[in-house]
Design a protein around this motif. Structure first.
Motif, PDB file in Angstrom:
ATOM      1  N   ALA A 197       9.555  -5.088   0.276  1.00  0.00           N
ATOM      2  CA  ALA A 197      10.052  -5.458  -0.878  1.00  0.00           C
ATOM      3  C   ALA A 197       8.855  -5.466  -1.858  1.00  0.00           C
ATOM      4  N   GLY A 198       9.438  -5.436  -3.035  1.00  0.00           N
ATOM      5  CA  GLY A 198       8.394  -5.624  -4.453  1.00  0.00           C
ATOM      6  C   GLY A 198       9.145  -6.813  -5.252  1.00  0.00           C
ATOM      7  N   ILE A 199       8.661  -7.124  -6.409  1.00  0.00           N
ATOM      8  CA  ILE A 199       9.211  -8.011  -7.308  1.00  0.00           C
ATOM      9  C   ILE A 199       9.351  -7.235  -8.672  1.00  0.00           C
ATOM     10  N   ARG A 200      10.460  -7.641  -9.367  1.00  0.00           N
ATOM     11  CA  ARG A 200      10.625  -7.259 -10.581  1.00  0.00           C
ATOM     12  C   ARG A 200      11.259  -8.621 -11.798  1.00  0.00           C
ATOM     13  N   VAL A 201      10.109  -8.873 -12.495  1.00  0.00           N
ATOM     14  CA  VAL A 201      10.716 -10.098 -13.638  1.00  0.00           C
ATOM     15  C   VAL A 201      11.692  -9.826 -14.385  1.00  0.00           C
ATOM     16  N   THR A 202      12.720 -10.502 -14.862  1.00  0.00           N
ATOM     17  CA  THR A 202      13.741 -10.091 -15.547  1.00  0.00           C
ATOM     18  C   THR A 202      13.446 -10.860 -17.065  1.00  0.00           C
ATOM     19  N   ASN A 203      14.215 -10.434 -18.024  1.00  0.00           N
ATOM     20  CA  ASN A 203      14.188 -11.080 -19.209  1.00  0.00           C
ATOM     21  C   ASN A 203      12.805 -11.385 -19.812  1.00  0.00           C
ATOM     22  N   LEU A 204      12.041 -10.370 -19.870  1.00  0.00           N
ATOM     23  CA  LEU A 204      10.760 -10.321 -20.591  1.00  0.00           C
ATOM     24  C   LEU A 204      11.337  -9.488 -21.612  1.00  0.00           C
ATOM     25  N   PRO A 205      10.541  -9.672 -22.886  1.00  0.00           N
ATOM     26  CA  PRO A 205      10.670  -9.056 -24.502  1.00  0.00           C
ATOM     27  C   PRO A 205      10.338  -7.645 -23.811  1.00  0.00           C
ATOM     28  N   ALA A 257       0.757  -1.236   0.016  1.00  0.00           N
ATOM     29  CA  ALA A 257      -0.111   0.030  -0.050  1.00  0.00           C
ATOM     30  C   ALA A 257       0.807   1.385  -0.025  1.00  0.00           C
ATOM     31  N   ALA A 258       1.944   1.100   0.710  1.00  0.00           N
ATOM     32  CA  ALA A 258       2.900   2.331   0.752  1.00  0.00           C
ATOM     33  C   ALA A 258       3.548   2.778  -0.455  1.00  0.00           C
ATOM     34  N   HIS A 259       3.804   1.560  -1.380  1.00  0.00           N
ATOM     35  CA  HIS A 259       4.398   1.938  -2.467  1.00  0.00           C
ATOM     36  C   HIS A 259       3.300   2.305  -3.544  1.00  0.00           C
ATOM     37  N   LEU A 260       2.148   1.823  -3.469  1.00  0.00           N
ATOM     38  CA  LEU A 260       1.009   2.399  -4.428  1.00  0.00           C
ATOM     39  C   LEU A 260       0.644   3.707  -4.103  1.00  0.00           C
ATOM     40  N   ALA A 261       0.883   4.443  -2.765  1.00  0.00           N
ATOM     41  CA  ALA A 261       0.298   5.679  -2.548  1.00  0.00           C
ATOM     42  C   ALA A 261       1.606   6.800  -2.713  1.00  0.00           C
ATOM     43  N   ALA A 262       2.816   6.124  -3.010  1.00  0.00           N
ATOM     44  CA  ALA A 262       3.769   6.978  -3.278  1.00  0.00           C
ATOM     45  C   ALA A 262       3.669   8.003  -4.190  1.00  0.00           C
ATOM     46  N   PRO A 263       4.288   9.081  -4.355  1.00  0.00           N
ATOM     47  CA  PRO A 263       4.187  10.044  -5.482  1.00  0.00           C
ATOM     48  C   PRO A 263       4.711   9.512  -6.900  1.00  0.00           C
ATOM     49  N   GLU A 264       5.695   8.578  -6.664  1.00  0.00           N
ATOM     50  CA  GLU A 264       6.160   8.087  -8.117  1.00  0.00           C
ATOM     51  C   GLU A 264       5.598   6.677  -8.212  1.00  0.00           C
ATOM     52  N   PRO A 265       5.276   5.880  -9.056  1.00  0.00           N
ATOM     53  CA  PRO A 265       5.064   4.668  -9.282  1.00  0.00           C
ATOM     54  C   PRO A 265       6.199   3.685  -9.064  1.00  0.00           C
ATOM     55  N   PRO A 266       6.221   2.563  -8.213  1.00  0.00           N
ATOM     56  CA  PRO A 266       7.239   1.860  -7.814  1.00  0.00           C
ATOM     57  C   PRO A 266       8.030   1.266  -8.849  1.00  0.00           C
ATOM     58  N   ASP A 267       9.187   0.876  -8.683  1.00  0.00           N
ATOM     59  CA  ASP A 267      10.046   0.090  -9.716  1.00  0.00           C
ATOM     60  C   ASP A 267       9.912  -1.488  -9.684  1.00  0.00           C
ATOM     61  N   LEU A 284      -5.232  -1.196 -16.416  1.00  0.00           N
ATOM     62  CA  LEU A 284      -5.285  -0.633 -15.230  1.00  0.00           C
ATOM     63  C   LEU A 284      -4.099  -0.625 -14.255  1.00  0.00           C
ATOM     64  N   ALA A 285      -3.930  -1.871 -13.881  1.00  0.00           N
ATOM     65  CA  ALA A 285      -2.817  -2.348 -13.154  1.00  0.00           C
ATOM     66  C   ALA A 285      -1.317  -1.748 -13.679  1.00  0.00           C
ATOM     67  N   ALA A 286      -1.314  -1.561 -14.998  1.00  0.00           N
ATOM     68  CA  ALA A 286       0.016  -1.257 -15.407  1.00  0.00           C
ATOM     69  C   ALA A 286       0.372   0.353 -15.158  1.00  0.00           C
ATOM     70  N   ARG A 287      -0.690   0.861 -14.755  1.00  0.00           N
ATOM     71  CA  ARG A 287      -0.512   2.452 -14.439  1.00  0.00           C
ATOM     72  C   ARG A 287      -0.071   2.536 -12.978  1.00  0.00           C
ATOM     73  N   PHE A 288      -0.136   1.402 -12.290  1.00  0.00           N
ATOM     74  CA  PHE A 288       0.297   1.661 -10.731  1.00  0.00           C
ATOM     75  C   PHE A 288       1.640   1.610 -10.689  1.00  0.00           C
ATOM     76  N   VAL A 289       2.299   0.925 -11.582  1.00  0.00           N
ATOM     77  CA  VAL A 289       3.708   0.622 -11.197  1.00  0.00           C
ATOM     78  C   VAL A 289       4.655   1.029 -12.467  1.00  0.00           C
ATOM     79  N   ALA A 290       6.005   1.277 -12.125  1.00  0.00           N
ATOM     80  CA  ALA A 290       6.935   1.800 -13.125  1.00  0.00           C
ATOM     81  C   ALA A 290       7.307   0.385 -14.030  1.00  0.00           C
ATOM     82  N   GLY A 291       6.986  -0.715 -13.730  1.00  0.00           N
ATOM     83  CA  GLY A 291       7.206  -1.929 -14.433  1.00  0.00           C
ATOM     84  C   GLY A 291       6.226  -2.477 -15.137  1.00  0.00           C
ATOM     85  N   ARG A 292       5.817  -3.510 -15.120  1.00  0.00           N
ATOM     86  CA  ARG A 292       4.694  -3.996 -16.004  1.00  0.00           C
ATOM     87  C   ARG A 292       3.758  -4.658 -15.124  1.00  0.00           C
ATOM     88  N   ALA A 293       2.485  -4.859 -15.640  1.00  0.00           N
ATOM     89  CA  ALA A 293       1.180  -5.667 -15.097  1.00  0.00           C
ATOM     90  C   ALA A 293       1.310  -6.932 -16.078  1.00  0.00           C
TER      91      ALA A 293
END
Length: 207
Positions: A198-206, A130-140, A159-168
């Protein structure tokens, strides 16, 4: 698109309302107590009311209640929700001996919700704090969405893709909510061990 946040006065519901308002979305905060929802909605500049009222004209219902209330809430609101797609963001957890464990084995809370409403159900955002979602900038970080209805899942992914700097990321059928809900327990144990969120980032996606 109008988005109703059921249980919108909780920490994750409030964070969702803030982020969606920043994104310029039409938002309605719901609560069991209409006055409470209306007071919070006035702060954020959105609509507020009783859960059963805000779901009736929504295009998407986000079920953001506590996990121990999610199933009963979905059952009570089933008629009002009708065929409107539902996004379940909860994870049933057990806190014991300083650790966090998944609360369900062999099935997901989201799957149970899908059995009591006739609407298509998606699950996701369980790895987003929740803290990441409410932050001024989308989380990485990335977020995951799963579901069996292609149209509902596509709408939620967009919609979810707009919540993060990464991907939905499309995480497959609704049965995979078992893994997503369990991942919340994993991250909370990591948070306790390292004193982080902590959050999650998936690597090696096209690209």
């Amino acid at each position: 698109m109008k988005i109703a946040i059921v249980g919108g006065t909780g920490s994750f519901g409030r964070a969702l309302a803030q982020r969606l308002r920043v994104l310029g979305r039409d938002v309605a905060i719901g609560s069991r107590e209409a006055d409470r929802a209306q007071q919070l909605a006035a702060v954020y500049g959105v609509e507020g009311g009783a859960n059963e009222d805000v779901v009736r004209d929504a295009d998407l219902v986000i079920l953001s209640t506590r996990s121990n209330a999610a199933l009963a809430t979905a059952r009570a609101l089933a008629d009002g929700i009708g065929d409107t797609p539902v996004l379940s963001v909860a994870a049933d957890l057990v806190f014991e001996s300083g650790s966090v464990y998944p609360g369900r084995l062999g099935h997901a809370l989201a799957e149970e919700i899908a059995q009591v409403v006739r609407a298509p159900v998606c699950a996701g955002l369980q790895t987003l704090a929740a803290a990441h979602l409410a932050a001024p900038e989308p989380p990485d970080e990335d977020v995951f969405i799963c579901g069996d209805d292609a149209a509902a899942k596509s709408m939620v992914l967009e919609l979810a893709a707009r919540f993060v700097a990464g991907r939905a990321i499309d995480a497959g059928p609704l049965a995979n909510a078992r893994a997503l809900e369990g991942m919340t327990a994993v991250l909370l144990n990591v948070n306790r061990a390292f004193g982080v969120q902590a959050g999650i980032r998936v690597t090696n996606l096209p690209d």
